[in-house]
Design a protein around this motif. Structure first.
Motif, PDB file in Angstrom:
ATOM      1  N   ASP A 161       0.827  -1.201   0.000  1.00 22.74           N
ATOM      2  CA  ASP A 161       0.000   0.000   0.000  1.00 22.74           C
ATOM      3  C   ASP A 161       0.866   1.259   0.000  1.00 22.74           C
ATOM      4  OD1 ASP A 161      -2.219  -1.564  -0.006  1.00 22.74           O
ATOM      5  OD2 ASP A 161      -2.673  -1.338   2.125  1.00 22.74           O
ATOM      6  N   THR A 162       1.980   1.225   0.756  1.00 23.44           N
ATOM      7  CA  THR A 162       2.866   2.379   0.807  1.00 23.44           C
ATOM      8  C   THR A 162       3.447   2.667  -0.566  1.00 23.44           C
ATOM      9  OG1 THR A 162       3.454   1.939   3.109  1.00 23.44           O
ATOM     10  CG2 THR A 162       4.974   3.310   1.846  1.00 23.44           C
ATOM     11  N   GLY A 163       3.903   1.623  -1.254  1.00 26.36           N
ATOM     12  CA  GLY A 163       4.440   1.814  -2.596  1.00 26.36           C
ATOM     13  C   GLY A 163       3.400   2.347  -3.555  1.00 26.36           C
ATOM     14  N   ALA A 164       2.202   1.774  -3.499  1.00 19.29           N
ATOM     15  CA  ALA A 164       1.127   2.221  -4.383  1.00 19.29           C
ATOM     16  C   ALA A 164       0.758   3.669  -4.093  1.00 19.29           C
ATOM     17  CB  ALA A 164      -0.092   1.310  -4.219  1.00 19.29           C
ATOM     18  N   ALA A 165       0.737   4.022  -2.811  1.00 17.47           N
ATOM     19  CA  ALA A 165       0.395   5.389  -2.438  1.00 17.47           C
ATOM     20  C   ALA A 165       1.453   6.369  -2.929  1.00 17.47           C
ATOM     21  CB  ALA A 165       0.254   5.494  -0.920  1.00 17.47           C
ATOM     22  N   ALA A 166       2.731   5.961  -2.845  1.00 15.23           N
ATOM     23  CA  ALA A 166       3.810   6.831  -3.312  1.00 15.23           C
ATOM     24  C   ALA A 166       3.717   7.046  -4.817  1.00 15.23           C
ATOM     25  CB  ALA A 166       5.159   6.226  -2.936  1.00 15.23           C
ATOM     26  N   ILE A 167       3.420   5.971  -5.534  1.00 11.72           N
ATOM     27  CA  ILE A 167       3.279   6.062  -6.993  1.00 11.72           C
ATOM     28  C   ILE A 167       2.135   7.003  -7.354  1.00 11.72           C
ATOM     29  CG2 ILE A 167       2.583   4.761  -9.046  1.00 11.72           C
ATOM     30  CD1 ILE A 167       4.091   2.351  -7.767  1.00 11.72           C
ATOM     31  N   ALA A 168       1.009   6.837  -6.657  1.00 13.54           N
ATOM     32  CA  ALA A 168      -0.153   7.688  -6.926  1.00 13.54           C
ATOM     33  C   ALA A 168       0.117   9.141  -6.556  1.00 13.54           C
ATOM     34  CB  ALA A 168      -1.361   7.159  -6.159  1.00 13.54           C
ATOM     35  N   ALA A 169       0.852   9.337  -5.453  1.00 14.44           N
ATOM     36  CA  ALA A 169       1.086  10.694  -4.960  1.00 14.44           C
ATOM     37  C   ALA A 169       1.884  11.538  -5.941  1.00 14.44           C
ATOM     38  CB  ALA A 169       1.806  10.643  -3.612  1.00 14.44           C
ATOM     39  N   VAL A 170       2.823  10.923  -6.636  1.00 11.13           N
ATOM     40  CA  VAL A 170       3.637  11.695  -7.585  1.00 11.13           C
ATOM     41  C   VAL A 170       3.120  11.582  -9.014  1.00 11.13           C
ATOM     42  CG1 VAL A 170       5.693  11.497  -6.150  1.00 11.13           C
ATOM     43  CG2 VAL A 170       5.283   9.789  -7.926  1.00 11.13           C
ATOM     44  N   GLY A 171       2.092  10.759  -9.221  1.00 12.57           N
ATOM     45  CA  GLY A 171       1.453  10.684 -10.523  1.00 12.57           C
ATOM     46  C   GLY A 171       2.202   9.893 -11.571  1.00 12.57           C
ATOM     47  N   LEU A 172       2.927   8.840 -11.145  1.00 10.13           N
ATOM     48  CA  LEU A 172       3.606   7.999 -12.127  1.00 10.13           C
ATOM     49  C   LEU A 172       2.582   7.186 -12.912  1.00 10.13           C
ATOM     50  CD1 LEU A 172       6.641   6.523 -10.132  1.00 10.13           C
ATOM     51  CD2 LEU A 172       6.643   8.453 -11.726  1.00 10.13           C
ATOM     52  N   THR A 173       2.774   7.122 -14.215  1.00  9.08           N
ATOM     53  CA  THR A 173       1.924   6.269 -15.034  1.00  9.08           C
ATOM     54  C   THR A 173       2.346   4.812 -14.861  1.00  9.08           C
ATOM     55  OG1 THR A 173       3.371   6.347 -16.968  1.00  9.08           O
ATOM     56  CG2 THR A 173       1.737   8.119 -16.736  1.00  9.08           C
TER      57      THR A 173
END
Length: 243
Positions: A169-181
């Motif tokens: 969840d932490t990794g997914a949240a980090a990806i979403a937070a910076v907007g990585l495709t």
């Protein structure tokens, strides 16, 4: 002496090691070793006095070590690229040096050709991780993640989940937070495996220019300086090839 020579400072507490590196590097046309230092403090002084393009730093030196020297050099205005040359006895030192601002890592038992290529790479503003070093980074990060995932977790609730769930969840949240495709995330995970742009291009069946664009987007969105810092960013947030 040509004014456009690539200038280098060598910092290592062993005279023979510095002498060997000097011979190797100065055998390459356009390379010039302008200074040597037996410790980190002297390395910083040499950078201030000589303004080289690249500093080759040993990690373990008396007094001010290579990690602290890298921090001080990175904090200078218009700092040179820092290439850490290590026997890699200490995994923790690698992560500390990454965070200190080093641009590249190479094992001391690398071939002369690889040393020359590494210096040229970091001088050009690119980052470099020795494949052996990258494998050790991944092994260390994977072991840490696995230990956390298998540690006793007495209660699982929808709010907290298991440790491994929380890491994901932490990794997914980090990806979403910076907007990585999705593709940028895939490129980041391949970077974290130590793949070069050419290797990533072959893995994803795309052109190398496309990979460079994705890497540039990853750096911009995560706010990091180079691909090595992107690897650190990914590991710190549990974003690995299997996450």
């Amino acid at each position: 002496m040509a004014t456009d020579d690539l200038t280098i400072v060598l910092a290592d507490d062993q005279d023979l090691v510095r002498a060997g590196f000097r011979v190797i590097l100065e055998s390459e046309p356009g390379f010039r070793v302008v200074g040597e230092a037996p410790d980190g403090a002297a390395a910083v002084d040499a950078v201030l006095a000589l303004r080289p393009d690249v500093v080759c730093l040993d990690v373990q030196m008396p007094g001010v070590d290579g990690l602290e020297a890298a921090r001080r050099i990175a904090a200078l205005p218009d700092p040179p690229a820092v290439l850490v040359l290590t026997t890699f006895d200490d995994d923790g030192a690698l992560f500390a040096a990454l965070e200190a601002g080093a641009s590249g890592f190479l094992l001391k038992n690398a071939s002369p050709e690889r040393l020359i290529d590494a210096v040229r790479t970091v001088a050009a503003g690119d980052a470099l991780l020795d494949p052996d070093v990258t494998r050790r980074v991944i092994s260390r990060a994977t072991a840490t993640t696995a230990a956390a995932a298998h540690a006793p977790d007495p209660v699982r609730t929808p709010a907290t989940g298991t440790r491994s769930d929380r890491a994901t969840d932490t990794g997914a949240a980090a990806i979403a937070a910076v907007g990585l495709t999705e593709r940028e995330t895939e490129v980041l995970r391949l970077l974290a495996r130590g793949l070069s742009n050419a290797e990533i291009a072959r893995t994803l069946y795309v052109g190398e220019a496309t990979v460079k664009t994705h890497v540039s987007n990853v750096l911009q969105k995560t706010g990091v300086r180079d691909r090595i810092q992107a690897v650190v960013w990914a590991f710190e947030r549990g974003i690995t090839a299997s996450s």
